[in-house]
Each structure stands twice: as structure tokens, then as C-alpha cells.
Design an enzyme around this catalytic site. Structure first.
Site, mmCIF file in Angstrom:
data_model
loop_
_atom_site.group_PDB
_atom_site.id
_atom_site.type_symbol
_atom_site.label_atom_id
_atom_site.label_comp_id
_atom_site.label_asym_id
_atom_site.label_seq_id
_atom_site.Cartn_x
_atom_site.Cartn_y
_atom_site.Cartn_z
ATOM 1 N N ASP A 77 25.182 -3.968 -12.327
ATOM 2 C CA ASP A 77 24.463 -3.393 -13.470
ATOM 3 C C ASP A 77 23.134 -4.072 -13.829
ATOM 4 O O ASP A 77 23.061 -5.299 -13.885
ATOM 5 C CB ASP A 77 25.307 -3.500 -14.747
ATOM 6 C CG ASP A 77 26.744 -3.114 -14.561
ATOM 7 O OD1 ASP A 77 27.106 -2.619 -13.482
ATOM 8 O OD2 ASP A 77 27.520 -3.321 -15.514
ATOM 9 N N GLU A 104 32.374 2.341 -19.498
ATOM 10 C CA GLU A 104 31.609 1.107 -19.413
ATOM 11 C C GLU A 104 30.159 1.348 -19.848
ATOM 12 O O GLU A 104 29.684 2.478 -19.909
ATOM 13 C CB GLU A 104 31.649 0.564 -17.971
ATOM 14 C CG GLU A 104 33.082 0.242 -17.525
ATOM 15 C CD GLU A 104 33.194 -0.374 -16.134
ATOM 16 O OE1 GLU A 104 33.919 -1.366 -16.000
ATOM 17 O OE2 GLU A 104 32.587 0.141 -15.183
HETATM 18 C C1 FRU Z 1 30.124 -2.005 -14.855
HETATM 19 C C2 FRU Z 1 30.865 -3.300 -15.085
HETATM 20 C C3 FRU Z 1 30.794 -3.692 -16.556
HETATM 21 C C4 FRU Z 1 30.985 -5.178 -16.519
HETATM 22 C C5 FRU Z 1 30.284 -5.555 -15.234
HETATM 23 C C6 FRU Z 1 30.909 -6.698 -14.496
HETATM 24 O O1 FRU Z 1 29.681 -1.829 -13.556
HETATM 25 O O2 FRU Z 1 32.211 -3.169 -14.647
HETATM 26 O O3 FRU Z 1 31.720 -3.020 -17.380
HETATM 27 O O4 FRU Z 1 30.441 -5.813 -17.629
HETATM 28 O O5 FRU Z 1 30.282 -4.397 -14.410
HETATM 29 O O6 FRU Z 1 30.123 -7.088 -13.405
#
Ligand code: FRU
Length: 468
Positions: free
Chosen positions: A16, A190
Site C-alpha cells: 500500500d 481495508e
Molecule cells: C492492505 C493491508 C492493510 C495493512 C497492510 C499491511 O493491503 O492488508 O490493511 O495495513 O496491508 O501491509
């Protein structure tokens, strides 16, 4: 596989985008990063800065995993009035708000920088929110001027809710409300976002947008409504917009504090189905092109549109331009081009007397990616089944389809190809596809195919894109 106009980490894994904030002439891009390997793990915040959102400079890791706590996704804000007290007189701090992930729980935490984001200090009083949940994450914070406080939106991932908290100082938080479920619930939720938006052409009208991602299924979904600083109320209950009909646009976040008020975002271009297996090295994972979001009133309601940021035009090379041509003339002109690496194609075609129309990207050695508009069934489909390497995942080789209504028979497309990706914006960006492709050999040739008719190509523009 290294793209020319998309952000990639210099080395190792990314997912992300995080902490997107503009400050003192720089756009910051932090990102979920494993500094030690090409698969997910040891999550830390990688960091890069740019003055134009196109050319990026890599900086050292900003927030590192520590004491068994990983730095999960979050955002950053400029604390202009030093409400947190974490700045110095005359020097507002940058404050990052992130999820601390441990085996036991997920909590919300802050860190601050007084030197333009170059070095960061984790707040000693962390966490700032701990509700005893393992599924509470991905804070996005905005300044809500009418109530003069910060609003944090997070997900309660497993129960499909977004949660709002409010604070005067980024440190002490009060729970305000929850919203959801809405739309798709067939995966954990998310990376929420929350922002006000003007309606195009309607000065003075502001509505609020919530974006949340549904993991491994539809990805980003958007709902439009009102937010009074405490509670979100949808304008048209039940109306949820799917942001992208490809499968590789995930965890989008919008920039905080943009200088010109544009709502700009980008996403991680991958999917948790195969994020740890995609065939690239010594890096893995990349960002989508940055896009501007626009909200337009349509017959179907207030609808989000996306267009790639104008700054990308700086990467354009010599242009091919055709007007009022037929398919054969267009193909003759396209065949005269050198094989292309990264390129942008803008196309508008009259399909009133055509059954099917395709843009075919030939990657050589029998590899191809095909975008097809089926006029009769009213669909646009992106076929990456033969686009190159797909053996790393059972679900990669697939055709992705969107419903598409032509206006007066015209199909409008903008397509961006890079070494391992294709992004399509159809009908002024009402429909988008973002998909990875892994052809061996990074050279593309483009041709048009019509079935059941002889369409008029109203305009065709093509630009090779230079390295950013
Ligand atoms: C989304 C996610 C988020 C989390 C991060 C962990 O892709 O799963 O929810 O904070 O990646 O790397």
C-alpha cells in the site's frame, strides 16, 4: 519488468501507498515496505518524494518495524497550527498516523517529523487508540474545519465497518460513530479514505466520499454522502460505485494538503491473490499512475470519474495523430511506429454500426492483451489470458469485464501501457481497468480490430512515454 512511468521501490517488496501528503513543495509517498526481502514481511514505511508526482527520489526508510511491532498502513498530515504540540514554533510538524501491528492487536499510533519528513520520531505515548481488536487498522486523518478537529477513519476489517474518531490534537481521540456495512462484504475491508468533494460544474455544492477496499474481490468501492463531523449519511442509500474493473488497483489513498485543491490518489498495483509471487526482481510491487478524482452528476447519480494527472504529459514523446480514419488506415499508421515500450493511447470511435471493437496490444512471441467493447451486450472487457507470464498464480490469467453504456454510439478510451501494466480509462474515466501483465520482452505493437461493421475512428492519438 521495471516500468518507465510508474513508481517502484528500488529494491524489495512494497504494497500500500501510505502517508500521502504535500508539504513545502514536495509530494511525499510512503509505502508498505519490507526492507529485507521481496515478499511481504517486516513491514516498515518506505519513502520517496517528488515535486511533480511523476519523477520520484528515493529516501531512506521512514518508520521501521520495532520491538515486534510492524508499521502497517496509515496516512500523514501537516499539523499547520501545531495542535499536537509536536512541532516547534514557526515549524509545523508532519504527523504520520499508522497502525501498529502485533500478534496480539492492532492499535493506532503517531510519529512526527520536524525536518520535512526526513527523520521521524515515534510518539512516546503510543498507542493513541487501542480498542483491543486484531482487525482495527489503516487510519486516514483529515482536518474537519467546521468542527475544528481532526477526524480519523479506520476499518473494523472483519465486521465491514468504517469507524470515525475525532481529536483536537491528534493524540486524544473520542469515538464518534461507525458506518457500514455497505456494498461488497465478500472480503475483509481495508484502507478507508474520507474526503469532501465539489460536484463538477456546481460551485458551492460539497459532498463527502468514503472509499474502502474489499480484499481479493471488487477492490475499491466508493459511496457518496454527507458528513457532519460525527456521522456519515449516504445520499443514495445502496448506491455504491466500483472504482476499478481490473483487479490490480488496491489500497488507494488520496493526498492530503494538495496545493491546488485537486483530489489526487494512487493505489498499489497488485492483488493479495499473488502479490508475493509476481515475476519481478530485485523489486516487487508498484504504484498505479496518480489520478485526479472528479465527481459528476449523471443520470445514474453522483458518480466518481478518474483521469490520469496532467503532469504525466511531461513524459510524452513525439505524437501520432489521426482524424476521421477507418480501421485499415489506422492500422497502417500504427504499424509504421517503432515497437513501443511505455505509451499512452487516446482513442475515440463511432461504434453505431459495429458489433465488436477491440484494441489489441501485441507483445511479440504470441503474447497479447486485448481490450474489447461488445456493443450488443454493453460491456468492455480486458483479456490478459495470453498477456505473458501468468503461471505464478491460478487466478491471474483472466478476462475482466465492466458494464459500458455508449453515448451516441461513441467509445472513448485512454490507455496507458508500461513494462508490466495496462491502465484503461473509458468514457471520460467513468470506467477504469488497472491490470498487471507480464509479457516477456517489453515492446508492444498496437492494432485495431472491428467485427460486424466498419467504424469511424474519430480521433486517435498515441504518444511513446519517456522514462520518469
Ligand atoms: C492492505 C493491508 C492493510 C495493512 C497492510 C499491511 O493491503 O492488508 O490493511 O495495513 O496491508 O501491509
Amino acid at each position: 519488468m521495471r516500468p518507465l512511468v510508474h513508481f517502484t521501490p528500488a529494491r524489495n517488496f512494497m504494497n500500500d501507498p501510505n502517508g500521502l501528503v504535500y508539504h513545502a513543495g514536495e509530494y511525499h509517498l510512503f509505502y508498505q515496505h519490507n526492507p529485507f526481502g521481496e515478499v511481504w514481511g517486516h513491514m516498515s514505511w518506505g519513502h520517496a518524494v517528488s515535486r511533480d508526482l511523476v519523477h520520484w527520489e528515493h529516501l531512506p526508510v521512514a518508520l521501521a518495524e520495532e520491538d515486534g511491532i510492524m508499521m502497517f498502513s496509515g496516512c500523514a498530515v501537516v499539523d499547520q497550527e501545531n495542535t499536537s504540540g509536536l512541532g516547534a514554533p514557526g515549524n509545523p510538524p508532519l504527523v504520520a498516523i499508522y497502525t501498529g501491528h502485533s500478534e496480539r492487536e492492532q492499535t493506532q499510533n503517531i510519529a512526527y517529523s520536524r525536518d520535512l519528513g526526513r527523520t521521524w520520531t515515534k510518539y512516546p505515548g503510543n498507542p493513541v487508540i487501542a480498542i483491543g481488536s486484531r482487525e482495527h487498522r489503516d487510519p486516514k486523518v483529515i482536518w474537519h474545519a467546521p468542527t475544528r478537529r481532526w477526524i480519523m477513519v479506520t476499518v473494523l476489517a472483519d465486521i465491514h465497518k468504517v469507524r470515525f474518531d475525532g481529536s483536537a490534537d491528534l493524540i486524544h481521540w473520542e469515538h464518534l460513530s461507525d458506518f457500514g456495512p455497505f456494498g461488497a462484504e465478500d472480503g475483509v475491508w481495508e484502507c478507508p479514505d474520507l474526503f469532501p468533494m465539489p460536484i463538477e460544474g456546481e460551485p458551492g455544492e460539497v459532498v463527502w466520499v468514503i472509499k474502502v477496499d474489499v480484499c481479493r474481490t471488487v477492490g475499491a468501492q466508493v459511496i457518496v454522502g454527507d458528513f457532519d463531523g460525527r456521522v456519515f449519511t449516504p445520499r443514495a442509500p445502496g448506491q455504491v460505485w466500483r472504482v476499478d474493473y481490473g483487479v490490480d488497483f488496491y489500497a488507494a489513498q488520496s493526498w492530503s494538503n494538495t496545493p491546488d485543491g485537486r483530489r489526487l490518489w494512487l493505489a498499489w498495483m497488485s492483488n493479495w491473490h499473488y502479490a508475493n509471487q509476481t515475476p519481478s526482481s530485485p523489486w516487487r510491487g508498484l504504484c498505479s499512475l496518480p489520478r485526479e478524482l472528479i465527481l459528476r452528476r449523471t443520470s445514474a447519480g453522483l458518480r466518481p470519474f478518474q483521469r490520469p494527472i496532467v503532469e504525466l504529459e511531461r513524459t510524452r514523446g513525439a505524437q501520432l495523430r489521426l482524424h476521421l480514419a477507418d480501421v485499415d488506415e489506422s492500422n497502417a499508421a500504427l504499424a509504421g511506429l517503432q515497437p513501443l515500450s511505455a505509451c499512452e493511447v487516446a482513442l475515440s470511435v463511432d461504434l453505431r454500426s459495429t458489433r465488436r471493437f477491440s484494441v489489441k496490444v501485441d507483445h511479440g512471441a504470441g503474447q497479447e492483451t486485448i481490450l474489447t467493447c461488445d456493443v450488443q451486450s454493453g460491456t468492455l472487457a480486458l483479456d490478459r489470458t495470453r498477456s505473458g507470464d501468468s503461471g505464478f498464480s491460478d487466478v491471474f490469467a483472466a478476462v475482466h469485464t465492466a458494464p459500458l453504456a455508449l453515448e451516441q454510439g461513441a467509445l472513448d478510451l485512454r490507455i496507458f501501457l508500461d513494462a508490466c501494466s495496462i491502465e484503461v480509462f473509458a468514457q471520460q474515466g467513468a470506467i477504469a481497468f488497472t491490470d498487471l501483465i507480464f509479457p516477456r520482452g517489453a515492446e508492444h505493437t498496437i492494432s485495431l480490430v472491428a467485427e460486424g461493421g466498419d467504424p469511424t475512428i474519430l480521433a486517435l492519438d498515441l504518444w511513446p512515454l519517456g522514462p520518469a
